[in-house]
Every structure is written in structure tokens, then in C-alpha cells.
Design a protein around this motif. Structure first.
Motif, PDB file in Angstrom:
ATOM      1  N   MET A 120      25.085 128.857 101.761  1.00 20.04           N
ATOM      2  CA  MET A 120      23.558 129.904 101.280  1.00 20.04           C
ATOM      3  C   MET A 120      22.546 129.692 100.119  1.00 20.04           C
ATOM      4  O   MET A 120      22.662 128.521  99.166  1.00 20.04           O
ATOM      5  N   LYS A 121      20.990 129.863 100.996  1.00 21.32           N
ATOM      6  CA  LYS A 121      20.905 128.859 100.030  1.00 21.32           C
ATOM      7  C   LYS A 121      19.636 129.576  98.686  1.00 21.32           C
ATOM      8  O   LYS A 121      20.202 130.638  98.432  1.00 21.32           O
ATOM      9  N   LYS A 122      19.538 128.096  97.835  1.00 23.36           N
ATOM     10  CA  LYS A 122      19.386 129.188  96.374  1.00 23.36           C
ATOM     11  C   LYS A 122      18.369 129.378  96.244  1.00 23.36           C
ATOM     12  O   LYS A 122      16.996 128.802  96.377  1.00 23.36           O
ATOM     13  N   LEU A 123      17.386 130.452  95.987  1.00 17.68           N
ATOM     14  CA  LEU A 123      15.859 131.322  95.431  1.00 17.68           C
ATOM     15  C   LEU A 123      15.739 130.801  94.561  1.00 17.68           C
ATOM     16  O   LEU A 123      16.267 130.153  93.383  1.00 17.68           O
ATOM     17  N   ASN A 124      14.730 130.905  94.490  1.00 16.79           N
ATOM     18  CA  ASN A 124      13.884 130.357  92.805  1.00 16.79           C
ATOM     19  C   ASN A 124      14.158 132.115  92.110  1.00 16.79           C
ATOM     20  O   ASN A 124      14.481 132.630  92.409  1.00 16.79           O
ATOM     21  N   LYS A 125      13.566 131.465  90.337  1.00 15.91           N
ATOM     22  CA  LYS A 125      13.906 132.718  89.765  1.00 15.91           C
ATOM     23  C   LYS A 125      13.664 134.000  89.585  1.00 15.91           C
ATOM     24  O   LYS A 125      13.806 134.738  89.482  1.00 15.91           O
ATOM     25  N   GLN A 126      11.476 133.654  90.620  1.00 23.52           N
ATOM     26  CA  GLN A 126      11.331 135.341  90.722  1.00 23.52           C
ATOM     27  C   GLN A 126      11.706 135.876  91.941  1.00 23.52           C
ATOM     28  O   GLN A 126      11.770 137.060  91.650  1.00 23.52           O
ATOM     29  N   ASN A 127      12.400 135.256  93.145  1.00 21.07           N
ATOM     30  CA  ASN A 127      12.587 135.897  93.543  1.00 21.07           C
ATOM     31  C   ASN A 127      14.130 136.453  94.183  1.00 21.07           C
ATOM     32  O   ASN A 127      14.706 137.226  94.227  1.00 21.07           O
ATOM     33  N   GLN A 128      15.480 135.272  92.899  1.00 16.99           N
ATOM     34  CA  GLN A 128      16.049 136.228  92.456  1.00 16.99           C
ATOM     35  C   GLN A 128      15.824 137.142  91.567  1.00 16.99           C
ATOM     36  O   GLN A 128      17.227 137.873  92.181  1.00 16.99           O
ATOM     37  N   ALA A 129      14.997 137.314  90.775  1.00 16.57           N
ATOM     38  CA  ALA A 129      14.933 139.051  90.173  1.00 16.57           C
ATOM     39  C   ALA A 129      14.155 139.618  91.543  1.00 16.57           C
ATOM     40  O   ALA A 129      15.148 141.344  90.956  1.00 16.57           O
ATOM     41  N   THR A 130      13.839 139.631  92.237  1.00 11.53           N
ATOM     42  CA  THR A 130      13.410 140.533  92.970  1.00 11.53           C
ATOM     43  C   THR A 130      14.390 141.070  93.939  1.00 11.53           C
ATOM     44  O   THR A 130      14.975 142.564  94.175  1.00 11.53           O
ATOM     45  N   LEU A 131      15.553 139.978  94.498  1.00  7.86           N
ATOM     46  CA  LEU A 131      16.511 140.413  95.230  1.00  7.86           C
ATOM     47  C   LEU A 131      17.194 141.192  93.964  1.00  7.86           C
ATOM     48  O   LEU A 131      18.223 142.083  94.457  1.00  7.86           O
ATOM     49  N   GLN A 132      18.038 141.171  93.206  1.00  7.60           N
ATOM     50  CA  GLN A 132      18.571 141.897  91.835  1.00  7.60           C
ATOM     51  C   GLN A 132      18.036 143.439  91.652  1.00  7.60           C
ATOM     52  O   GLN A 132      18.627 143.853  91.593  1.00  7.60           O
ATOM     53  N   LYS A 133      16.961 143.239  91.602  1.00  3.69           N
ATOM     54  CA  LYS A 133      15.818 144.822  92.070  1.00  3.69           C
ATOM     55  C   LYS A 133      16.309 145.270  92.868  1.00  3.69           C
ATOM     56  O   LYS A 133      16.573 146.866  92.768  1.00  3.69           O
ATOM     57  N   LEU A 134      16.140 145.051  94.156  1.00 10.33           N
ATOM     58  CA  LEU A 134      16.432 145.142  95.544  1.00 10.33           C
ATOM     59  C   LEU A 134      18.435 145.896  95.540  1.00 10.33           C
ATOM     60  O   LEU A 134      18.192 146.865  95.779  1.00 10.33           O
TER      61      LEU A 134
END
Length: 114
Positions: free
Chosen positions: A1-15
Motif C-alpha cells: 500500500m502506498k504511503k501518502l503525504n501528511k496532508q493527504n493522510q489527513a484528508t483521507l482521515q476526514k473522508l
């Protein structure tokens, strides 16, 4: 699984938070979703500014009395499966729960296959 940058990890958590039934979490912005989709590698169309056209009618008549530009917003459109998020649409905020679930399905499928 690809590691996302911190900003996109936060966006994924919000989703993920928004996808839960009766969630009071806020939907991430269209722009942050656009950045997440870019990093994951999901093809989509992004428009920085869209405008909702408002039509006013009188009673049950078929003709339009008044047509003018309404709310401005941003747009993301994914072709397969088809999803269109347009924040200028008056019904956008009513269906963010559904949009969050659909986006998570697409993103998770893409991340599993990479």
C-alpha cells in the motif's frame, strides 16, 4: 500500500470520519480531495470555479421567469465510476456522506492495487 503525504493522510482521515452515519465531521474541501486523488493516481477533472444557475418559475408554469448566476464553487468529476462533486450545487451538502463513501471505495481500491 502506498504511503501518502501528511496532508493527504489527513484528508483521507476526514473522508473516513465523514463516511460514518450521522457523522458531524466536516467534508474535506474539494481542493484537498483533488490533491489526494492526484497523489493516489486517480484520473479526474478538477475545476477551480463553477457557478450554479438559479431559475425562478411562477407557480406551475413551464417557462422560466428569471435565470441568474447563483453560488460559486469547485468541481471534481471522476468518470469510472461516475462521481461528480460540485460545491456550487444546492444539494451538495446534503449528500456529502454518500460522496465520502464513494470516494473511499475508489481510493481504497486504487491503493490496494498499487
Amino acid at each position: 500500500m502506498k504511503k501518502l503525504n501528511k496532508q493527504n493522510q489527513a484528508t483521507l482521515q476526514k473522508l473516513k470520519a465523514k463516511s460514518k452515519i450521522n457523522s458531524n465531521a466536516r467534508m474535506p474541501s474539494i481542493k484537498s480531495i483533488h490533491k489526494l486523488l492526484n497523489e493516489v493516481g486517480i484520473q479526474h477533472r478538477y475545476e477551480e470555479e463553477t457557478t450554479n444557475i438559479v431559475e425562478r418559475r411562477t407557480g406551475q408554469r413551464a417557462y422560466v421567469n428569471d435565470r441568474h448566476e447563483g453560488k460559486k464553487g469547485k468541481l471534481i468529476q471522476i468518470d469510472k465510476p461516475y462521481i461528480e462533486l460540485d460545491s456550487s450545487d444546492s444539494y451538495y451538502s446534503l449528500n456529502t456522506f454518500g460522496y465520502a463513501n464513494d470516494l473511499l471505495d475508489i481510493i481504497n481500491n486504487k491503493l490496494k492495487n498499487n
